[in-house]
Design a protein around this motif. Structure first.
Motif, short mmCIF file in Angstrom:
data_model
loop_
_atom_site.label_atom_id
_atom_site.label_comp_id
_atom_site.label_asym_id
_atom_site.label_seq_id
_atom_site.Cartn_x
_atom_site.Cartn_y
_atom_site.Cartn_z
N LEU A 69 -8.07 -13.22 7.28
CA LEU A 69 -7.02 -12.48 7.58
C LEU A 69 -7.03 -11.35 6.53
N ALA A 70 -6.87 -11.62 5.23
CA ALA A 70 -6.86 -10.71 4.42
C ALA A 70 -7.74 -9.29 4.41
N ARG A 71 -9.15 -9.66 4.72
CA ARG A 71 -9.95 -8.85 4.85
C ARG A 71 -10.09 -8.02 6.00
N HIS A 72 -9.11 -8.43 7.27
CA HIS A 72 -8.95 -7.56 8.35
C HIS A 72 -7.76 -6.72 8.13
N PHE A 73 -6.65 -7.00 7.51
CA PHE A 73 -5.53 -6.09 7.24
C PHE A 73 -6.06 -4.95 6.45
N VAL A 74 -6.74 -5.35 5.25
CA VAL A 74 -7.09 -4.35 4.32
C VAL A 74 -8.00 -3.31 4.76
N TYR A 127 11.87 5.58 1.69
CA TYR A 127 12.72 6.64 1.36
C TYR A 127 13.26 7.30 2.78
N SER A 128 12.60 7.54 3.79
CA SER A 128 13.11 8.08 4.80
C SER A 128 13.29 7.23 6.03
N GLY A 129 12.37 5.96 6.01
CA GLY A 129 12.52 5.13 7.32
C GLY A 129 11.45 5.63 8.26
N SER A 130 10.60 6.30 7.71
CA SER A 130 9.29 6.78 8.66
C SER A 130 8.66 5.40 8.73
N ASN A 131 8.16 5.05 10.05
CA ASN A 131 7.21 3.93 9.89
C ASN A 131 5.79 4.19 10.31
N ALA A 132 5.47 5.42 10.04
CA ALA A 132 4.21 5.91 10.23
C ALA A 132 2.99 5.10 9.90
N ASN A 133 3.01 4.29 8.42
CA ASN A 133 2.20 3.70 7.80
C ASN A 133 2.57 2.14 7.99
N VAL A 134 3.49 1.93 8.88
CA VAL A 134 3.82 0.55 8.94
C VAL A 134 3.18 -0.33 10.12
N LEU A 135 2.33 -1.41 9.74
CA LEU A 135 1.98 -2.29 10.73
C LEU A 135 3.10 -3.27 11.17
N PRO A 136 3.74 -3.52 12.51
CA PRO A 136 4.73 -4.51 12.53
C PRO A 136 4.32 -5.75 12.12
N THR A 137 5.46 -6.35 11.54
CA THR A 137 5.21 -7.94 10.99
C THR A 137 4.86 -8.63 12.39
N GLY A 157 0.79 -1.07 0.01
CA GLY A 157 -0.11 -0.14 -0.08
C GLY A 157 0.86 1.30 -0.07
N ASP A 158 0.40 2.21 0.84
CA ASP A 158 1.29 3.55 1.05
C ASP A 158 2.53 3.31 1.93
N MET A 159 3.46 2.81 1.29
CA MET A 159 4.69 2.48 1.94
C MET A 159 6.16 2.91 1.32
N PRO A 174 -3.51 2.53 5.44
CA PRO A 174 -2.42 2.62 4.28
C PRO A 174 -2.28 1.30 3.53
N ILE A 175 -2.82 0.32 4.08
CA ILE A 175 -2.80 -1.09 3.36
C ILE A 175 -3.81 -1.21 2.39
#
Length: 307
Positions: A83-88, A47-57, A40-42, A93-94
């Motif tokens: 699972l797929a429905r939940h994450f999206v 580019y900068s290392g910003s984890n603002a849109n990152v759901l931790p693995t 998604g929006d990753m 951002p996903i």
């Protein structure tokens, strides 16, 4: 030189989850290997290392185990859909989730007399043995609007000890293979089939029944085809599934030819009347093809099949 970010995804791979369902004294096992990939929006994290849109693995891993408890595991496909429905839908951002699942089958241990239980005991109801090397697979992809479900199996080893020939092929100065009019035909099946279900949940297939029936038709076609080539057998296996299961539009096979060569016993004064063979594990012929419902465009990636 300037660069740009291309296709990317991230997630937690190979989460091993075993779910035991206890129906009184009788237990049922679902044994899965679940891999999650999100995209998604990753751009910024790259580019900068910003984890603002990152759901931790690590969170995706925890979700797999929590959902096994919360929803249970009716089938690999249904679990992947949850699972797929939940994450999206839960993370803005996903935009796309891909869930790949391998399922390892277990069967109950039979008693020595063939009965379903020991004398006055219940042990057999929760005693199991892994079924060979065959592995069930599925990949669920969801983009917030539509689904793509590709299921299948790998490492299914099958053999016909007769009713197979191979002759009439092209020959040149390097050809040494003798024509065969009664040979062993053996292969280790890797197959993926794509369901035509994409959105209407009221018309969702019965995943467990569909898998069992696809596997049954595949095996029946292998056994019932008098084969003049492994390619012919492959096509019959795929056609049988497509023609028998309306919910499946496409199936891709990768079939290594597990060669069995007659052993020359003449040096020992013995005649080998199609009885003794040498099983060669490599090199091997590799036959791959896709069988489609007429009018359907292929959508299973060629690189999905990994032996």
């Amino acid at each position: 030189m300037p660069t740009i970010l291309g296709q990317n995804q991230y997630g937690k791979a190979e989460n091993r989850v075993v779910k035991i369902t206890r129906d009184g004294d009788t237990h049922h096992i679902k044994d899965l290997n679940v891999s999650v990939a999100l995209s998604g929006d990753m751009e910024e994290v790259h580019y900068s290392g910003s984890n603002a849109n990152v759901l931790p693995t690590d969170t995706t891993k925890n979700t797999v185990y929590a959902f096994a408890k919360e929803y249970g595991i009716e089938s690999a496909e249904q679990f992947g859909i949850h699972l797929a429905r939940h994450f999206v839908t839960s993370q803005e951002p996903i935009h796309r989730a891909r869930i790949r699942i391998e399922e390892y089958a277990w069967e109950r241990i039979a008693t020595s007399d063939g009965n379903s239980k020991f004398i006055g005991a219940d042990e057999v109801k929760h005693s199991f043995v892994r079924q060979g090397q065959e592995t069930r697979t599925t990949e669920i992809t969801y983009d917030g609007t539509s689904w793509q479900v590709i299921s299948g199996l790998k490492d299914l080893v099958v053999m016909n000890s007769t009713n197979s020939e191979f002759w009439g092929y092209v020959k040149d100065k390097y050809t040494t293979l003798k024509e065969a009019y009664d040979r062993i035909l053996a292969t280790q099946v890797a197959a993926q089939w794509r369901y035509n279900w994409t959105s209407d949940e009221e018309r969702m297939p019965n995943w467990e029944k569909s898998y069992a029936q696809a596997r049954k038709h595949m095996l029946q076609a292998f056994a019932e085809t008098y084969s003049l080539s492994l390619q012919q057998t492959l096509y019959q296996m795929g056609s049988r599934i497509i023609n028998s299961r309306s919910e499946i539009d496409e199936i891709r096979f990768s079939l290594p030819n597990k060669h069995h060569f007659l052993v020359d016993l003449e040096p020992f004064g013995l005649k080998n009347d199609n009885e003794v063979y040498f099983a060669a594990d490599r090199p091997y012929g590799l036959i791959e093809a896709t069988v489609l419902r007429d009018g359907v465009e292929p959508r299973i990636p060629v690189d999905m099949t990994n032996l």
